[in-house]
Design a protein around this motif. Structure first.
Motif, mmCIF file in Angstrom:
data_model
loop_
_atom_site.group_PDB
_atom_site.id
_atom_site.type_symbol
_atom_site.label_atom_id
_atom_site.label_comp_id
_atom_site.label_asym_id
_atom_site.label_seq_id
_atom_site.Cartn_x
_atom_site.Cartn_y
_atom_site.Cartn_z
ATOM 1 N N VAL A 6 32.710 30.500 40.840
ATOM 2 C CA VAL A 6 33.213 30.174 41.429
ATOM 3 C C VAL A 6 34.622 30.612 41.752
ATOM 4 C CG1 VAL A 6 34.732 28.720 43.686
ATOM 5 C CG2 VAL A 6 32.734 28.340 43.359
ATOM 6 N N ALA A 7 34.898 30.632 40.282
ATOM 7 C CA ALA A 7 36.614 30.692 39.986
ATOM 8 C C ALA A 7 35.968 32.767 39.080
ATOM 9 C CB ALA A 7 37.177 29.613 38.434
ATOM 10 N N ARG A 8 34.962 32.603 38.400
ATOM 11 C CA ARG A 8 34.536 34.061 38.225
ATOM 12 C C ARG A 8 34.878 34.854 40.463
ATOM 13 N NH1 ARG A 8 29.356 34.486 34.578
ATOM 14 N NH2 ARG A 8 28.324 33.248 36.413
ATOM 15 N N GLY A 9 34.808 34.365 40.588
ATOM 16 C CA GLY A 9 33.838 35.425 41.842
ATOM 17 C C GLY A 9 35.375 34.981 42.316
ATOM 18 N N ILE A 10 36.681 34.564 42.250
ATOM 19 C CA ILE A 10 37.573 34.503 42.673
ATOM 20 C C ILE A 10 38.450 35.026 42.269
ATOM 21 C CG2 ILE A 10 40.164 33.136 42.596
ATOM 22 C CD1 ILE A 10 37.817 30.637 43.539
ATOM 23 N N VAL A 11 37.638 36.081 40.688
ATOM 24 C CA VAL A 11 38.978 36.896 40.348
ATOM 25 C C VAL A 11 38.396 38.303 40.446
ATOM 26 C CG1 VAL A 11 39.168 36.969 38.310
ATOM 27 C CG2 VAL A 11 39.479 35.139 38.286
ATOM 28 N N LEU A 12 37.235 38.023 40.359
ATOM 29 C CA LEU A 12 36.203 39.329 40.628
ATOM 30 C C LEU A 12 37.372 40.018 42.276
ATOM 31 C CD1 LEU A 12 33.735 41.216 39.944
ATOM 32 C CD2 LEU A 12 33.100 39.939 41.739
ATOM 33 N N VAL A 13 36.948 39.309 43.221
ATOM 34 C CA VAL A 13 37.361 40.020 44.190
ATOM 35 C C VAL A 13 38.753 40.590 44.587
ATOM 36 C CG1 VAL A 13 37.205 39.918 47.045
ATOM 37 C CG2 VAL A 13 35.179 38.512 45.781
ATOM 38 N N PRO A 14 39.655 40.064 44.376
ATOM 39 C CA PRO A 14 40.890 40.965 44.272
ATOM 40 C C PRO A 14 40.802 42.306 43.194
ATOM 41 C CG PRO A 14 41.030 38.745 44.205
ATOM 42 C CD PRO A 14 39.856 38.549 43.842
ATOM 43 N N CYS A 15 40.112 41.528 42.129
ATOM 44 C CA CYS A 15 40.309 42.949 41.437
ATOM 45 C C CYS A 15 39.990 44.201 42.126
ATOM 46 C CB CYS A 15 39.897 42.180 40.131
ATOM 47 S SG CYS A 15 40.676 41.134 38.925
ATOM 48 N N LEU A 16 38.906 43.897 42.556
ATOM 49 C CA LEU A 16 37.593 44.710 43.066
ATOM 50 C C LEU A 16 38.745 45.174 44.266
ATOM 51 C CD1 LEU A 16 34.163 43.454 42.897
ATOM 52 C CD2 LEU A 16 34.875 45.404 41.528
ATOM 53 N N LEU A 47 41.678 47.383 36.529
ATOM 54 C CA LEU A 47 41.447 45.753 37.310
ATOM 55 C C LEU A 47 40.131 45.812 37.710
ATOM 56 C CD1 LEU A 47 44.063 46.104 39.994
ATOM 57 C CD2 LEU A 47 44.200 44.148 38.688
ATOM 58 N N LEU A 48 39.178 47.185 38.159
ATOM 59 C CA LEU A 48 38.127 47.065 37.630
ATOM 60 C C LEU A 48 37.302 46.929 36.608
ATOM 61 C CD1 LEU A 48 37.672 50.479 39.793
ATOM 62 C CD2 LEU A 48 37.698 48.464 40.653
ATOM 63 N N LEU A 49 38.198 47.281 35.082
ATOM 64 C CA LEU A 49 37.548 46.375 33.855
ATOM 65 C C LEU A 49 38.351 45.078 34.234
ATOM 66 C CD1 LEU A 49 38.060 49.062 31.729
ATOM 67 C CD2 LEU A 49 36.388 48.451 32.433
ATOM 68 N N ALA A 50 39.023 44.703 34.595
ATOM 69 C CA ALA A 50 39.459 43.078 34.806
ATOM 70 C C ALA A 50 38.106 42.099 35.194
ATOM 71 C CB ALA A 50 40.849 42.478 34.798
ATOM 72 N N GLY A 51 38.054 42.950 36.439
ATOM 73 C CA GLY A 51 36.607 42.259 37.397
ATOM 74 C C GLY A 51 35.987 41.595 36.952
ATOM 75 N N TRP A 52 35.402 43.447 36.439
ATOM 76 C CA TRP A 52 33.988 43.402 35.869
ATOM 77 C C TRP A 52 33.841 42.074 34.175
ATOM 78 C CZ3 TRP A 52 32.707 45.899 30.572
ATOM 79 C CH2 TRP A 52 31.285 45.739 30.808
ATOM 80 N N LEU A 53 35.091 42.272 33.410
ATOM 81 C CA LEU A 53 34.605 41.431 32.103
ATOM 82 C C LEU A 53 34.883 40.268 32.593
ATOM 83 C CD1 LEU A 53 37.243 42.942 29.463
ATOM 84 C CD2 LEU A 53 34.800 42.559 29.733
ATOM 85 N N SER A 54 35.710 39.390 33.241
ATOM 86 C CA SER A 54 35.566 38.143 34.673
ATOM 87 C C SER A 54 33.883 37.547 34.689
ATOM 88 C CB SER A 54 36.597 37.716 35.422
ATOM 89 O OG SER A 54 35.537 38.849 36.908
ATOM 90 N N GLN A 55 33.227 38.689 34.436
ATOM 91 C CA GLN A 55 31.899 38.205 35.577
ATOM 92 C C GLN A 55 30.667 37.639 33.570
ATOM 93 O OE1 GLN A 55 30.483 37.635 38.346
ATOM 94 N NE2 GLN A 55 33.175 37.631 38.524
#
Length: 74
Positions: A6-16, A47-55
């Protein structure tokens, strides 16, 4: 620390969303926004890379908590 999907998804959505917004500004920016095109591209890609790295990361599916074995269930 436990892996939390869930935390990874919370980071992914705003980054994308923010990364896409910055890239769209870089593509369609006119006037004063055109001067900041390299900055918008850099922020968007970052930001896109940060979202990808969070996954990336732990793929273990072990439960974080264990059931209490001393509590008998009826």
């Amino acid at each position: 620390m436990a892996d939390n999907r869930v935390a990874r998804g919370i980071v992914l959505v705003p980054c994308l969303l923010l990364g896409g917004a910055f890239l769209a500004t870089a593509v369609w920016g006119q006037g004063a926004a055109a001067e900041n095109r390299p900055l918008a591209i850099g922020l968007g890609v970052g930001l896109l890379l940060a979202g990808w790295l969070s996954q990336l990361g732990g793929g273990s599916e072990t439960p974080v908590t264990k059931p209490d074995e001393s509590d008998p269930s009826p």
